[in-house]
Scaffold this motif. Structure first.
Motif, PDB file in Angstrom:
ATOM      1  N   GLU A  24       0.775  -1.175   0.018  1.00 11.38           N
ATOM      2  CA  GLU A  24      -0.219   0.014   0.162  1.00 11.38           C
ATOM      3  C   GLU A  24       0.953   1.084   0.220  1.00 11.38           C
ATOM      4  O   GLU A  24       0.591   2.275  -0.757  1.00 11.38           O
ATOM      5  N   LEU A  25       1.894   1.308   0.700  1.00 14.88           N
ATOM      6  CA  LEU A  25       2.711   2.481   0.690  1.00 14.88           C
ATOM      7  C   LEU A  25       3.528   2.760  -0.487  1.00 14.88           C
ATOM      8  O   LEU A  25       3.675   3.808  -0.813  1.00 14.88           O
ATOM      9  N   SER A  26       3.746   1.505  -1.196  1.00 10.99           N
ATOM     10  CA  SER A  26       4.435   1.742  -2.446  1.00 10.99           C
ATOM     11  C   SER A  26       3.555   2.323  -3.333  1.00 10.99           C
ATOM     12  O   SER A  26       4.196   2.972  -4.344  1.00 10.99           O
ATOM     13  N   LEU A  27       2.319   2.396  -3.143  1.00 10.41           N
ATOM     14  CA  LEU A  27       1.399   2.929  -4.232  1.00 10.41           C
ATOM     15  C   LEU A  27       1.218   4.418  -3.953  1.00 10.41           C
ATOM     16  O   LEU A  27       0.827   5.170  -4.704  1.00 10.41           O
ATOM     17  N   VAL A  28       1.534   5.111  -2.853  1.00  7.66           N
ATOM     18  CA  VAL A  28       1.440   6.426  -2.409  1.00  7.66           C
ATOM     19  C   VAL A  28       2.824   6.962  -2.128  1.00  7.66           C
ATOM     20  O   VAL A  28       3.004   8.337  -2.059  1.00  7.66           O
ATOM     21  N   GLU A  56      10.325   4.767   5.530  1.00  9.57           N
ATOM     22  CA  GLU A  56      10.769   5.861   5.111  1.00  9.57           C
ATOM     23  C   GLU A  56      10.233   5.838   3.871  1.00  9.57           C
ATOM     24  O   GLU A  56      10.434   4.947   2.914  1.00  9.57           O
ATOM     25  N   LEU A  57       9.615   6.907   3.024  1.00  2.63           N
ATOM     26  CA  LEU A  57       9.222   7.101   1.799  1.00  2.63           C
ATOM     27  C   LEU A  57       9.134   8.393   1.384  1.00  2.63           C
ATOM     28  O   LEU A  57       9.151   9.304   2.136  1.00  2.63           O
ATOM     29  N   LYS A  58       9.421   8.787  -0.065  1.00  2.00           N
ATOM     30  CA  LYS A  58       9.174  10.022  -0.693  1.00  2.00           C
ATOM     31  C   LYS A  58       7.580  10.179  -1.145  1.00  2.00           C
ATOM     32  O   LYS A  58       7.137   9.312  -1.801  1.00  2.00           O
ATOM     33  N   THR A  59       6.894  11.198  -0.890  1.00  2.00           N
ATOM     34  CA  THR A  59       5.521  11.244  -1.567  1.00  2.00           C
ATOM     35  C   THR A  59       5.401  12.731  -1.920  1.00  2.00           C
ATOM     36  O   THR A  59       6.045  13.529  -1.488  1.00  2.00           O
ATOM     37  N   SER A  60       4.528  12.877  -3.122  1.00  2.00           N
ATOM     38  CA  SER A  60       3.937  14.190  -3.497  1.00  2.00           C
ATOM     39  C   SER A  60       2.795  14.827  -3.049  1.00  2.00           C
ATOM     40  O   SER A  60       2.209  15.613  -3.259  1.00  2.00           O
ATOM     41  N   LEU A  61       2.325  13.834  -2.250  1.00  2.00           N
ATOM     42  CA  LEU A  61       0.834  14.060  -1.529  1.00  2.00           C
ATOM     43  C   LEU A  61       0.970  15.192  -0.326  1.00  2.00           C
ATOM     44  O   LEU A  61       1.796  15.035   0.237  1.00  2.00           O
ATOM     45  N   SER A  62      -0.197  15.971  -0.291  1.00  3.32           N
ATOM     46  CA  SER A  62      -0.324  16.735   1.043  1.00  3.32           C
ATOM     47  C   SER A  62      -0.397  15.859   2.355  1.00  3.32           C
ATOM     48  O   SER A  62      -0.766  14.590   2.190  1.00  3.32           O
ATOM     49  N   LEU A  63      -0.301  16.576   3.342  1.00  2.00           N
ATOM     50  CA  LEU A  63      -0.214  15.665   4.692  1.00  2.00           C
ATOM     51  C   LEU A  63      -1.700  15.158   4.590  1.00  2.00           C
ATOM     52  O   LEU A  63      -1.979  13.753   4.813  1.00  2.00           O
ATOM     53  N   HIS A  64      -2.780  16.017   4.488  1.00  2.00           N
ATOM     54  CA  HIS A  64      -4.143  15.073   4.582  1.00  2.00           C
ATOM     55  C   HIS A  64      -4.431  14.410   3.625  1.00  2.00           C
ATOM     56  O   HIS A  64      -4.982  13.301   3.943  1.00  2.00           O
ATOM     57  N   ASP A  65      -3.955  14.477   2.295  1.00  3.27           N
ATOM     58  CA  ASP A  65      -4.306  13.219   1.500  1.00  3.27           C
ATOM     59  C   ASP A  65      -3.669  12.130   1.603  1.00  3.27           C
ATOM     60  O   ASP A  65      -3.943  10.926   1.441  1.00  3.27           O
ATOM     61  N   PHE A  66      -2.405  12.149   2.283  1.00  4.20           N
ATOM     62  CA  PHE A  66      -1.506  11.099   2.682  1.00  4.20           C
ATOM     63  C   PHE A  66      -2.230  10.278   3.692  1.00  4.20           C
ATOM     64  O   PHE A  66      -2.301   9.074   3.736  1.00  4.20           O
ATOM     65  N   GLN A  67      -2.572  11.008   4.826  1.00  8.23           N
ATOM     66  CA  GLN A  67      -3.324  10.439   5.915  1.00  8.23           C
ATOM     67  C   GLN A  67      -4.395   9.833   5.298  1.00  8.23           C
ATOM     68  O   GLN A  67      -4.738   8.593   5.644  1.00  8.23           O
ATOM     69  N   LYS A  71      -5.565   5.788   5.803  1.00  9.99           N
ATOM     70  CA  LYS A  71      -6.747   5.192   6.497  1.00  9.99           C
ATOM     71  C   LYS A  71      -7.569   4.430   5.616  1.00  9.99           C
ATOM     72  O   LYS A  71      -8.074   3.165   5.973  1.00  9.99           O
ATOM     73  N   ASP A  72      -7.512   4.885   4.127  1.00  8.49           N
ATOM     74  CA  ASP A  72      -8.224   3.959   3.263  1.00  8.49           C
ATOM     75  C   ASP A  72      -7.706   2.456   3.198  1.00  8.49           C
ATOM     76  O   ASP A  72      -8.444   1.576   3.151  1.00  8.49           O
ATOM     77  N   ALA A  73      -6.340   2.544   3.200  1.00 10.39           N
ATOM     78  CA  ALA A  73      -5.622   1.268   3.152  1.00 10.39           C
ATOM     79  C   ALA A  73      -5.820   0.217   4.243  1.00 10.39           C
ATOM     80  O   ALA A  73      -6.055  -0.789   4.303  1.00 10.39           O
ATOM     81  N   ASP A 100       9.104  18.691   7.104  1.00 12.66           N
ATOM     82  CA  ASP A 100       9.335  19.655   8.219  1.00 12.66           C
ATOM     83  C   ASP A 100       7.825  20.238   8.811  1.00 12.66           C
ATOM     84  O   ASP A 100       7.918  21.018   9.530  1.00 12.66           O
ATOM     85  N   VAL A 101       6.796  19.453   8.290  1.00  9.49           N
ATOM     86  CA  VAL A 101       5.588  19.749   8.998  1.00  9.49           C
ATOM     87  C   VAL A 101       5.300  19.444  10.508  1.00  9.49           C
ATOM     88  O   VAL A 101       5.604  18.551  11.038  1.00  9.49           O
ATOM     89  N   ILE A 102       4.785  20.802  11.015  1.00  7.99           N
ATOM     90  CA  ILE A 102       4.204  20.481  12.264  1.00  7.99           C
ATOM     91  C   ILE A 102       2.821  20.936  12.001  1.00  7.99           C
ATOM     92  O   ILE A 102       2.169  21.720  11.701  1.00  7.99           O
ATOM     93  N   SER A 103       2.063  19.762  12.659  1.00  2.00           N
ATOM     94  CA  SER A 103       0.368  19.732  12.634  1.00  2.00           C
ATOM     95  C   SER A 103      -0.042  19.613  14.161  1.00  2.00           C
ATOM     96  O   SER A 103       0.126  18.271  14.631  1.00  2.00           O
ATOM     97  N   PRO A 104      -0.505  20.442  14.811  1.00  7.03           N
ATOM     98  CA  PRO A 104      -1.145  20.313  16.082  1.00  7.03           C
ATOM     99  C   PRO A 104      -2.426  19.492  16.171  1.00  7.03           C
ATOM    100  O   PRO A 104      -2.940  19.011  17.378  1.00  7.03           O
ATOM    101  N   SER A 105      -3.032  19.339  14.842  1.00  4.83           N
ATOM    102  CA  SER A 105      -4.388  18.577  14.948  1.00  4.83           C
ATOM    103  C   SER A 105      -4.151  17.469  13.874  1.00  4.83           C
ATOM    104  O   SER A 105      -3.514  17.302  13.149  1.00  4.83           O
ATOM    105  N   SER A 106      -5.450  16.614  13.989  1.00  4.54           N
ATOM    106  CA  SER A 106      -5.209  15.436  13.178  1.00  4.54           C
ATOM    107  C   SER A 106      -4.859  15.627  11.720  1.00  4.54           C
ATOM    108  O   SER A 106      -5.597  16.443  10.814  1.00  4.54           O
ATOM    109  N   PRO A 107      -3.878  15.106  11.230  1.00  4.62           N
ATOM    110  CA  PRO A 107      -2.934  14.235  11.948  1.00  4.62           C
ATOM    111  C   PRO A 107      -1.970  14.897  12.814  1.00  4.62           C
ATOM    112  O   PRO A 107      -1.392  16.007  12.212  1.00  4.62           O
TER     113      PRO A 107
END
Length: 163
Positions: A24-28, A56-67, A71-73, A100-107
């Protein structure tokens, strides 16, 4: 591309679900690197031991899309939509760090599990000891040096290959 670190765990059909998580992670993402897989006791409840690792992986998705993809997986692989924190898991994937993202709420990122669980800090230490945790002056290595219960972790030989 953002470098993300994802904690993966399972204590139900562990081998099947850990492999599924990697697929699943290899798809994103791309350029996947896996820590050692560890067997460790369930934390916070009495149950079967878990297999845990960090990917560890590289992604072009936003934090919320990645999350949402994670969850879908989890749901595709049998996780209950209303799963509680302390219960058995077919598949659990948590974003530990997301660039370097800092997110105080979900996620919440960086995920506080870095400071709490040996099955998070030990794999992170293997993958990126010099990395500073965003929003702090602490490196992964510094947190690892103060970690407790690392002796609970039992390495599990890798039984599959990643693409």
């Amino acid at each position: 591309m953002i470098t993300a670190y994802v904690g993966v765990g399972s204590n139900i059909e562990r081998r099947r679900h850990i492999e599924a998580a990697i697929q699943e992670l290899s798809l994103v993402g791309s350029e996947l690197r896996l820590s050692t897989i560890y067997e460790c006791p369930a934390q916070g409840f009495d149950s079967h031991p878990f297999f845990n690792l960090v990917v560890e992986l590289k992604t072009s998705l936003s934090l919320h899309d990645f999350q949402q993809c994670l969850k879908d997986a989890e749901y595709r692989w049998g996780r209950d939509i209303d799963a509680k924190k302390y219960q058995d898991r077919t598949l659990d994937m948590d974003i530990i760090l997301f660039g370097d993202v800092i997110s105080p709420s979900s996620p919440v990122v960086p995920r506080p599990d870095i400071y709490q669980y040996p099955f998070v800090i030990q794999p992170l230490y293997e993958l990126c000891p010099e990395l500073n945790i965003p929003g702090t002056d602490l490196s992964i290595e510094k947190v690892w040096q103060n970690a407790e219960l690392l002796e609970q972790l039992k390495p599990v030989p890798l039984w599959f290959s990643i693409k």
